[in-house]
Each structure stands twice: as C-alpha cells, then as structure tokens.
Design a protein around this motif. Structure first.
Motif, PDB file in Angstrom:
ATOM      1  N   UNK A  75      -2.438   8.269  -0.899  1.00  0.00           N
ATOM      2  CA  UNK A  75      -3.371   7.957  -1.979  1.00  0.00           C
ATOM      3  C   UNK A  75      -2.786   6.955  -2.974  1.00  0.00           C
ATOM      4  N   UNK A  76      -1.508   6.640  -2.824  1.00  0.00           N
ATOM      5  CA  UNK A  76      -0.919   5.510  -3.546  1.00  0.00           C
ATOM      6  C   UNK A  76      -1.146   4.279  -2.688  1.00  0.00           C
ATOM      7  N   UNK A  77      -1.996   3.367  -3.131  1.00  0.00           N
ATOM      8  CA  UNK A  77      -2.474   2.256  -2.303  1.00  0.00           C
ATOM      9  C   UNK A  77      -1.603   1.019  -2.371  1.00  0.00           C
ATOM     10  N   UNK A  78      -0.785   0.902  -3.402  1.00  0.00           N
ATOM     11  CA  UNK A  78       0.020  -0.301  -3.615  1.00  0.00           C
ATOM     12  C   UNK A  78       1.484   0.081  -3.668  1.00  0.00           C
ATOM     13  N   UNK A  79       2.250  -0.427  -2.726  1.00  0.00           N
ATOM     14  CA  UNK A  79       3.694  -0.198  -2.749  1.00  0.00           C
ATOM     15  C   UNK A  79       4.353  -1.163  -3.735  1.00  0.00           C
ATOM     16  N   UNK A  80       5.479  -0.742  -4.275  1.00  0.00           N
ATOM     17  CA  UNK A  80       6.253  -1.600  -5.170  1.00  0.00           C
ATOM     18  C   UNK A  80       5.412  -2.101  -6.336  1.00  0.00           C
ATOM     19  N   UNK A  81       4.653  -1.198  -6.922  1.00  0.00           N
ATOM     20  CA  UNK A  81       3.818  -1.564  -8.066  1.00  0.00           C
ATOM     21  C   UNK A  81       4.630  -1.729  -9.341  1.00  0.00           C
ATOM     22  N   UNK A  82       5.868  -1.248  -9.313  1.00  0.00           N
ATOM     23  CA  UNK A  82       6.689  -1.278 -10.512  1.00  0.00           C
ATOM     24  C   UNK A  82       6.502  -0.057 -11.386  1.00  0.00           C
ATOM     25  N   UNK A  83       5.577   0.812 -11.000  1.00  0.00           N
ATOM     26  CA  UNK A  83       5.327   2.047 -11.745  1.00  0.00           C
ATOM     27  C   UNK A  83       5.939   3.211 -10.971  1.00  0.00           C
ATOM     28  N   UNK A  84       6.796   4.001 -11.596  1.00  0.00           N
ATOM     29  CA  UNK A  84       7.442   5.107 -10.862  1.00  0.00           C
ATOM     30  C   UNK A  84       6.441   6.167 -10.413  1.00  0.00           C
ATOM     31  N   UNK A  85       6.777   6.826  -9.302  1.00  0.00           N
ATOM     32  CA  UNK A  85       5.989   7.928  -8.770  1.00  0.00           C
ATOM     33  C   UNK A  85       6.830   9.193  -8.868  1.00  0.00           C
ATOM     34  N   UNK A  86       6.269  10.232  -9.490  1.00  0.00           N
ATOM     35  CA  UNK A  86       6.985  11.495  -9.676  1.00  0.00           C
ATOM     36  C   UNK A  86       6.223  12.608  -8.961  1.00  0.00           C
ATOM     37  N   UNK A  87       6.899  13.310  -8.068  1.00  0.00           N
ATOM     38  CA  UNK A  87       6.318  14.477  -7.387  1.00  0.00           C
ATOM     39  C   UNK A  87       6.468  15.671  -8.314  1.00  0.00           C
ATOM     40  N   UNK A  88       5.345  16.389  -8.571  1.00  0.00           N
ATOM     41  CA  UNK A  88       5.383  17.488  -9.522  1.00  0.00           C
ATOM     42  C   UNK A  88       4.744  18.737  -8.923  1.00  0.00           C
ATOM     43  N   UNK A  89       4.664  19.810  -9.709  1.00  0.00           N
ATOM     44  CA  UNK A  89       4.265  21.104  -9.171  1.00  0.00           C
ATOM     45  C   UNK A  89       2.879  21.566  -9.602  1.00  0.00           C
ATOM     46  N   UNK A  90       2.069  20.690 -10.175  1.00  0.00           N
ATOM     47  CA  UNK A  90       0.685  21.082 -10.446  1.00  0.00           C
ATOM     48  C   UNK A  90      -0.129  20.961  -9.164  1.00  0.00           C
ATOM     49  N   UNK A  91      -1.389  21.401  -9.228  1.00  0.00           N
ATOM     50  CA  UNK A  91      -2.281  21.194  -8.106  1.00  0.00           C
ATOM     51  C   UNK A  91      -2.832  19.780  -8.107  1.00  0.00           C
ATOM     52  N   UNK A  92      -3.609  19.452  -7.066  1.00  0.00           N
ATOM     53  CA  UNK A  92      -4.286  18.175  -7.027  1.00  0.00           C
ATOM     54  C   UNK A  92      -3.488  17.067  -6.383  1.00  0.00           C
ATOM     55  N   UNK A  93      -4.060  15.879  -6.435  1.00  0.00           N
ATOM     56  CA  UNK A  93      -3.493  14.720  -5.762  1.00  0.00           C
ATOM     57  C   UNK A  93      -2.755  13.815  -6.747  1.00  0.00           C
ATOM     58  N   UNK A  94      -3.083  12.541  -6.754  1.00  0.00           N
ATOM     59  CA  UNK A  94      -2.343  11.573  -7.561  1.00  0.00           C
ATOM     60  C   UNK A  94      -3.159  11.157  -8.781  1.00  0.00           C
ATOM     61  N   UNK A  95      -2.488  10.947  -9.883  1.00  0.00           N
ATOM     62  CA  UNK A  95      -3.132  10.389 -11.064  1.00  0.00           C
ATOM     63  C   UNK A  95      -2.145   9.484 -11.785  1.00  0.00           C
ATOM     64  N   UNK A  96      -2.655   8.842 -12.826  1.00  0.00           N
ATOM     65  CA  UNK A  96      -1.838   7.890 -13.595  1.00  0.00           C
ATOM     66  C   UNK A  96      -1.806   8.322 -15.048  1.00  0.00           C
ATOM     67  N   UNK A  97      -0.626   8.222 -15.664  1.00  0.00           N
ATOM     68  CA  UNK A  97      -0.480   8.401 -17.103  1.00  0.00           C
ATOM     69  C   UNK A  97       0.110   7.125 -17.680  1.00  0.00           C
ATOM     70  N   UNK A  98      -0.360   6.751 -18.874  1.00  0.00           N
ATOM     71  CA  UNK A  98       0.167   5.549 -19.489  1.00  0.00           C
ATOM     72  C   UNK A  98      -0.184   5.451 -20.956  1.00  0.00           C
ATOM     73  N   UNK A  99       0.317   4.429 -21.624  1.00  0.00           N
ATOM     74  CA  UNK A  99       0.031   4.237 -23.045  1.00  0.00           C
ATOM     75  C   UNK A  99      -1.476   4.189 -23.314  1.00  0.00           C
ATOM     76  N   UNK A 100      -1.881   4.798 -24.426  1.00  0.00           N
ATOM     77  CA  UNK A 100      -3.287   4.833 -24.777  1.00  0.00           C
ATOM     78  C   UNK A 100      -4.028   6.011 -24.190  1.00  0.00           C
ATOM     79  N   UNK A 101      -3.309   6.936 -23.589  1.00  0.00           N
ATOM     80  CA  UNK A 101      -3.903   8.143 -23.006  1.00  0.00           C
ATOM     81  C   UNK A 101      -3.328   9.362 -23.735  1.00  0.00           C
ATOM     82  N   UNK A 102      -4.195  10.239 -24.198  1.00  0.00           N
ATOM     83  CA  UNK A 102      -3.755  11.493 -24.814  1.00  0.00           C
ATOM     84  C   UNK A 102      -3.528  12.521 -23.716  1.00  0.00           C
ATOM     85  N   UNK A 103      -2.328  13.085 -23.674  1.00  0.00           N
ATOM     86  CA  UNK A 103      -2.023  14.169 -22.749  1.00  0.00           C
ATOM     87  C   UNK A 103      -1.750  15.419 -23.571  1.00  0.00           C
ATOM     88  N   UNK A 104      -2.486  16.484 -23.273  1.00  0.00           N
ATOM     89  CA  UNK A 104      -2.293  17.765 -23.953  1.00  0.00           C
ATOM     90  C   UNK A 104      -1.792  18.778 -22.932  1.00  0.00           C
TER      91      UNK A 104
END
Length: 286
Positions: free
Chosen positions: A80-109
C-alpha cells in the motif's frame, strides 16, 4: 495519584495543567501538549506509559504534531506504499489498520485510557472519538460523517460550499491499540497540510481514496486552536459516558433492576453474540 511522566522533558504539561489537576484517575483526564515531536518518540512513550501505569494512574490525552512519516499497522501490507524512496520514513507499529501519513499541519490526539476502569467498550470508544471529530468540524461550520466498516470521518455526499468538490474524501483517521484493558494511539485530524504524501499511499488500504484537510474545505484555523477544540470534545464525551454510568449506578442503588435495564449486554454484543473485550489487541485504523 498523579500519573508519572515517561520523562519530564518528553512530556511537558500544558501551561494550564497543574499538579492539582492530576486527580483521581477514574474520571479526570490530563491533557498534555507535546508539540512537534518525532513519531518514534511518541510511539515509544505511549507504550512505556501504558506498560508502567497502575490502578491509580490518571488517563491522559496527548496532543502532537509529527514531522512527515508513514505508519503501517500491525497487519498492514507494504504494497500500500506506492512510491519507493519517497524520502519519508516508514514505521511499522502495533495499531490496527493499514498505512497512513502523519505530517505538519495535522492534529494527532493520543488517548491513553484505562477502559476497564471507565467501563468503556472498544466500540464505544471508537464512536466517542468519531463523535468528537464530527463535533470539532461542526465548530468550524464543516460537516463530517462516518462510513460503515471504515473508521474515521469523511466529507458527506451532500456537502455544500468548498466541501462539495471533495465529497467522500477522508479528513480524519483513527486507529487504536488495546493492551491489558488500556488504550493508546488515537485519531488524526487534517487541519492545514501538504496533502501530496497521501498520493504515495493507498490511505488506510483504500486505493484511490481522496484525503483532504480543513483548509481545502475552506477553513482557516490554527493547529493549536483545532487541537484545543478536539481535546475539549474528547474530554466532554468521556465525561458524558462516565456521568451515564454514575446515573445507572445511582438508579441501581434504589432499584437493582434498573441497572440491568439500562446496561443490556446484548447491546454491546459482537457478531456471534460475544461482547467485545477491551483486551482485544487492536482496533482498525482507516
């Protein structure tokens, strides 16, 4: 007893939070403004906090903004990561679900809650979080809706104004981990961000799903303002749930049959008739 921070330098309290606010952990929630923080730092701190907490540890909500990062859920598919070598790190984590993106301008609670103590089922928590996002959007005159089987919040099909061009687009994603009856991870709400990285993935595993932010929908609001609104709605909804339980308990004290009538186990039953348990490992992100 006040919760013990993982590290005083890593978890600065909101200037409005004092030691007196760290009251009995069964009701009050400590809101911590962590600011801009590397994803791995938050991830490690959440797990450490959850592993160290006990019956007297206060529940907490952490408000965070991350540098660009893709996160892949516990059973996520790397394709589900469509672009290799995007320059954005990929971190495998322990929540459910697939892939998402976090970045500046996004509130994470991040919601670090003792669900057993709160008598809060996982499905109830997901609904509570989604309600808080919908209420936050409404505070800025935006509409949001759920989609069956796809946790998160989307632009309604009948949206008007600037939102009309983005019906069905996703504006908030949700994913949880439950360990020993306690939750961590949480919800992300797109405020004003570079949306291009979402084009490099199938967001939450859905090919072609548009992802949008509040700015694109016509709202000019600061990260901190939206974060404060979301935190307030999360606190209010959790307080309302606790108040409902208190009302049921008070009624049961005078009429034992009232509790059984108010809390029907069948109402919380999962397919197959078994009620979902807070210990269930992960709740999906979408």
């Amino acid at each position: 007893m006040c919760a013990t921070p993982v590290s005083s330098s890593q978890i600065p309290s909101d200037p409005g939070t004092t030691a007196a606010d760290c009251q009995p952990a069964n009701s009050l929630i400590v809101v911590r403004w962590r600011g801009n923080e590397a994803y791995q730092t938050s991830f490690d701190a959440m797990r450490e906090f959850t592993a160290a907490r006990d019956a007297n540890t206060s529940d907490e909500i952490w408000l965070v903004e991350h540098p660009p990062v893709f996160t892949l859920g516990q059973a996520g598919k790397p394709e589900h990561l469509l672009v290799e070598n995007s320059g954005i790190p990929l971190v495998q984590i322990d929540r459910g679900g697939q892939i998402t993106y976090h970045g500046p301008g996004q509130v994470v609670a991040y919601l670090l809650l003792d669900l057993r103590r709160r008598k809060l089922m996982v499905r109830e928590l997901v609904t509570l979080i989604e309600d808080a996002v919908i209420e936050t959007l409404a505070a800025y005159n935006l509409a949001g809706e759920r989609k069956a089987g796809a946790p998160g919040i989307y632009v309604p099909q009948d949206a008007s104004g600037a939102s009309a061009a983005h019906t069905g687009a996703k504006v908030a994603a949700l994913g949880l981990k439950i360990r020993n009856g306690c939750s961590y991870h949480g919800v992300s709400l797109n405020v004003s961000m570079d949306l291009n990285p979402f084009l490099a993935i199938n967001p939450c595993g859905y090919a072609g799903l548009e992802t949008v932010d509040m700015a694109t929908l016509g709202v000019a609001a600061s990260w901190r303002d939206v974060a404060a609104t979301l935190a307030a709605r999360l606190e209010a909804n959790l307080a309302a749930h606790a108040a409902t339980l208190l009302t049921v308990a008070e009624a049961a004290a005078t009429d034992p049959s009232a509790e059984a009538a108010a809390v029907d186990p069948a109402a919380h039953a999962a397919p197959g008739g078994q009620p979902p348990q807070p210990q269930a490992g992960v709740a999906p992100a979408a």
